[in-house]
Scaffold this motif. Structure first.
Motif, PDB file in Angstrom:
ATOM      1  N   ARG A 199      45.111  26.298  35.355  1.00  0.00           N
ATOM      2  CA  ARG A 199      43.686  25.991  35.303  1.00  0.00           C
ATOM      3  C   ARG A 199      42.995  26.084  36.653  1.00  0.00           C
ATOM      4  O   ARG A 199      41.823  25.832  36.736  1.00  0.00           O
ATOM      5  CB  ARG A 199      43.449  24.575  34.763  1.00  0.00           C
ATOM      6  CG  ARG A 199      43.815  24.449  33.333  1.00  0.00           C
ATOM      7  CD  ARG A 199      42.778  25.141  32.450  1.00  0.00           C
ATOM      8  NE  ARG A 199      43.347  25.300  31.152  1.00  0.00           N
ATOM      9  CZ  ARG A 199      43.836  26.434  30.683  1.00  0.00           C
ATOM     10  NH1 ARG A 199      43.781  27.524  31.360  1.00  0.00           N
ATOM     11  NH2 ARG A 199      44.386  26.485  29.507  1.00  0.00           N
ATOM     12  N   ASN A 200      43.697  26.429  37.701  1.00  0.00           N
ATOM     13  CA  ASN A 200      43.085  26.383  39.024  1.00  0.00           C
ATOM     14  C   ASN A 200      42.791  27.739  39.640  1.00  0.00           C
ATOM     15  O   ASN A 200      42.378  27.810  40.782  1.00  0.00           O
ATOM     16  CB  ASN A 200      43.959  25.559  39.980  1.00  0.00           C
ATOM     17  CG  ASN A 200      44.061  24.117  39.533  1.00  0.00           C
ATOM     18  OD1 ASN A 200      43.081  23.559  39.055  1.00  0.00           O
ATOM     19  ND2 ASN A 200      45.224  23.530  39.655  1.00  0.00           N
ATOM     20  N   ALA A 201      43.024  28.811  38.912  1.00  0.00           N
ATOM     21  CA  ALA A 201      42.726  30.132  39.464  1.00  0.00           C
ATOM     22  C   ALA A 201      41.215  30.311  39.562  1.00  0.00           C
ATOM     23  O   ALA A 201      40.447  29.703  38.823  1.00  0.00           O
ATOM     24  CB  ALA A 201      43.337  31.222  38.607  1.00  0.00           C
ATOM     25  N   MET A 202      40.808  31.126  40.499  1.00  0.00           N
ATOM     26  CA  MET A 202      39.394  31.414  40.702  1.00  0.00           C
ATOM     27  C   MET A 202      39.207  32.920  40.642  1.00  0.00           C
ATOM     28  O   MET A 202      40.161  33.672  40.815  1.00  0.00           O
ATOM     29  CB  MET A 202      38.950  30.903  42.076  1.00  0.00           C
ATOM     30  CG  MET A 202      39.128  29.417  42.279  1.00  0.00           C
ATOM     31  SD  MET A 202      38.671  28.907  43.936  1.00  0.00           S
ATOM     32  CE  MET A 202      39.892  29.743  44.929  1.00  0.00           C
ATOM     33  N   PRO A 203      37.979  33.365  40.404  1.00  0.00           N
ATOM     34  CA  PRO A 203      37.749  34.810  40.399  1.00  0.00           C
ATOM     35  C   PRO A 203      38.271  35.499  41.657  1.00  0.00           C
ATOM     36  O   PRO A 203      38.790  36.616  41.578  1.00  0.00           O
ATOM     37  CB  PRO A 203      36.226  34.915  40.278  1.00  0.00           C
ATOM     38  CG  PRO A 203      35.837  33.693  39.514  1.00  0.00           C
ATOM     39  CD  PRO A 203      36.779  32.616  40.035  1.00  0.00           C
ATOM     40  N   SER A 204      38.217  34.825  42.801  1.00  0.00           N
ATOM     41  CA  SER A 204      38.702  35.456  44.033  1.00  0.00           C
ATOM     42  C   SER A 204      40.209  35.699  43.994  1.00  0.00           C
ATOM     43  O   SER A 204      40.695  36.660  44.581  1.00  0.00           O
ATOM     44  CB  SER A 204      38.318  34.624  45.262  1.00  0.00           C
ATOM     45  OG  SER A 204      38.902  33.335  45.179  1.00  0.00           O
ATOM     46  N   ASN A 205      40.957  34.831  43.295  1.00  0.00           N
ATOM     47  CA  ASN A 205      42.396  35.076  43.130  1.00  0.00           C
ATOM     48  C   ASN A 205      42.629  36.393  42.403  1.00  0.00           C
ATOM     49  O   ASN A 205      43.475  37.190  42.792  1.00  0.00           O
ATOM     50  CB  ASN A 205      43.067  33.961  42.326  1.00  0.00           C
ATOM     51  CG  ASN A 205      43.063  32.631  43.018  1.00  0.00           C
ATOM     52  OD1 ASN A 205      42.505  31.682  42.500  1.00  0.00           O
ATOM     53  ND2 ASN A 205      43.685  32.547  44.173  1.00  0.00           N
ATOM     54  N   PHE A 206      41.871  36.608  41.350  1.00  0.00           N
ATOM     55  CA  PHE A 206      42.050  37.809  40.562  1.00  0.00           C
ATOM     56  C   PHE A 206      41.571  39.055  41.309  1.00  0.00           C
ATOM     57  O   PHE A 206      42.123  40.136  41.105  1.00  0.00           O
ATOM     58  CB  PHE A 206      41.399  37.658  39.192  1.00  0.00           C
ATOM     59  CG  PHE A 206      42.072  36.590  38.365  1.00  0.00           C
ATOM     60  CD1 PHE A 206      43.409  36.713  38.020  1.00  0.00           C
ATOM     61  CD2 PHE A 206      41.384  35.472  37.968  1.00  0.00           C
ATOM     62  CE1 PHE A 206      44.047  35.733  37.282  1.00  0.00           C
ATOM     63  CE2 PHE A 206      42.016  34.479  37.226  1.00  0.00           C
ATOM     64  CZ  PHE A 206      43.349  34.607  36.878  1.00  0.00           C
ATOM     65  N   ALA A 207      40.591  38.907  42.173  1.00  0.00           N
ATOM     66  CA  ALA A 207      40.166  40.042  43.002  1.00  0.00           C
ATOM     67  C   ALA A 207      41.310  40.456  43.932  1.00  0.00           C
ATOM     68  O   ALA A 207      41.573  41.650  44.115  1.00  0.00           O
ATOM     69  CB  ALA A 207      38.920  39.692  43.799  1.00  0.00           C
ATOM     70  N   LEU A 208      42.015  39.481  44.501  1.00  0.00           N
ATOM     71  CA  LEU A 208      43.181  39.777  45.343  1.00  0.00           C
ATOM     72  C   LEU A 208      44.267  40.447  44.508  1.00  0.00           C
ATOM     73  O   LEU A 208      44.865  41.440  44.931  1.00  0.00           O
ATOM     74  CB  LEU A 208      43.717  38.501  45.990  1.00  0.00           C
ATOM     75  CG  LEU A 208      45.034  38.637  46.764  1.00  0.00           C
ATOM     76  CD1 LEU A 208      44.901  39.599  47.950  1.00  0.00           C
ATOM     77  CD2 LEU A 208      45.520  37.263  47.226  1.00  0.00           C
ATOM     78  N   PHE A 209      44.521  39.938  43.313  1.00  0.00           N
ATOM     79  CA  PHE A 209      45.549  40.529  42.452  1.00  0.00           C
ATOM     80  C   PHE A 209      45.189  41.961  42.068  1.00  0.00           C
ATOM     81  O   PHE A 209      46.063  42.829  41.993  1.00  0.00           O
ATOM     82  CB  PHE A 209      45.774  39.689  41.197  1.00  0.00           C
ATOM     83  CG  PHE A 209      46.304  38.305  41.457  1.00  0.00           C
ATOM     84  CD1 PHE A 209      47.062  38.015  42.573  1.00  0.00           C
ATOM     85  CD2 PHE A 209      46.034  37.279  40.567  1.00  0.00           C
ATOM     86  CE1 PHE A 209      47.548  36.739  42.815  1.00  0.00           C
ATOM     87  CE2 PHE A 209      46.513  36.002  40.788  1.00  0.00           C
ATOM     88  CZ  PHE A 209      47.267  35.723  41.915  1.00  0.00           C
ATOM     89  N   ALA A 210      43.915  42.223  41.818  1.00  0.00           N
ATOM     90  CA  ALA A 210      43.482  43.588  41.474  1.00  0.00           C
ATOM     91  C   ALA A 210      43.695  44.530  42.648  1.00  0.00           C
ATOM     92  O   ALA A 210      44.135  45.675  42.465  1.00  0.00           O
ATOM     93  CB  ALA A 210      42.016  43.583  41.040  1.00  0.00           C
TER      94      ALA A 210
END
Length: 190
Positions: A12-23
């Motif tokens: 529950r603690n992921a943020m859009p910026s985490n996913f930008a890094l993963f992308a």
């Protein structure tokens, strides 16, 4: 046999910026695999290597199929992400073992298209989107409902899992993909 946990695991603690890094990480690692693939013959890329998806290219194809399926599911989210508009019209892969891209050049063309879509998607996602529920159908037709945050966490983890397998297959074929740790893309804090 291991017992199944009784509690449901949710992130529950992921943020859009985490996913930008993963992308970004996803796209970079895919480019490294493309460069590694150029060091092998087409026959070596297709050689049966005892992996779950057979060959290097077979495993690379699996990632395209899985990414396409998940992006098509996410495209049906009530938010109707603009970045995924076109993927709604693509043919759905018939199975996770579809072998759609028989050459490295074909694979990288499609991989780059998907990686652009993924980057555009994560640029659109908000905190509210991440806490919303995605309703979808699995490949066998059974329904699924998961928080979008958890779906995206799985999506990127699945890529990392299979790219690790691909990196091993390349290494066994005499090609070193190089450093694949996520931390290699995280800048130092000064």
């Amino acid at each position: 046999m291991l017992a199944r946990p009784t509690a449901i695991f949710q992130l529950r603690n992921a943020m859009p910026s985490n996913f930008a890094l993963f992308a970004r990480y996803n796209a970079e690692m895919n480019e490294r695999q493309f460069l590694a693939g150029q060091q092998l013959t087409p026959e070596a890329l297709m050689q049966e290597r005892g992996a779950f998806f057979g060959s290097i290219l077979g495993t690379m194809n699996h990632l395209i199929v899985a990414d396409t399926l998940w992006l098509q599911r996410i495209a049906e989210h009530p938010r109707r992400f603009a970045s995924l508009h076109d993927i709604r019209t693509w043919a759905k892969p018939s199975s996770l073992t579809d072998f759609q891209y028989k050459t490295l050049a074909d694979w990288i063309t499609q991989r780059r298209i998907l990686d652009r879509l993924i980057a555009q998607l994560v640029a659109e996602i908000t905190d509210a989107d991440l806490s919303s529920v995605l309703h979808y159908q699995r490949t066998d037709g059974t329904p699924g409902s998961k928080y979008l945050n958890d779906v995206l966490t799985h999506f990127f983890n699945h890529q990392t899992h299979h790219r690790g397998q691909i990196s091993t297959l390349f290494f066994q074929a005499g090609v070193d993909v190089g450093v694949t740790d996520l931390m290699s893309l995280v800048p130092d804090v000064m």
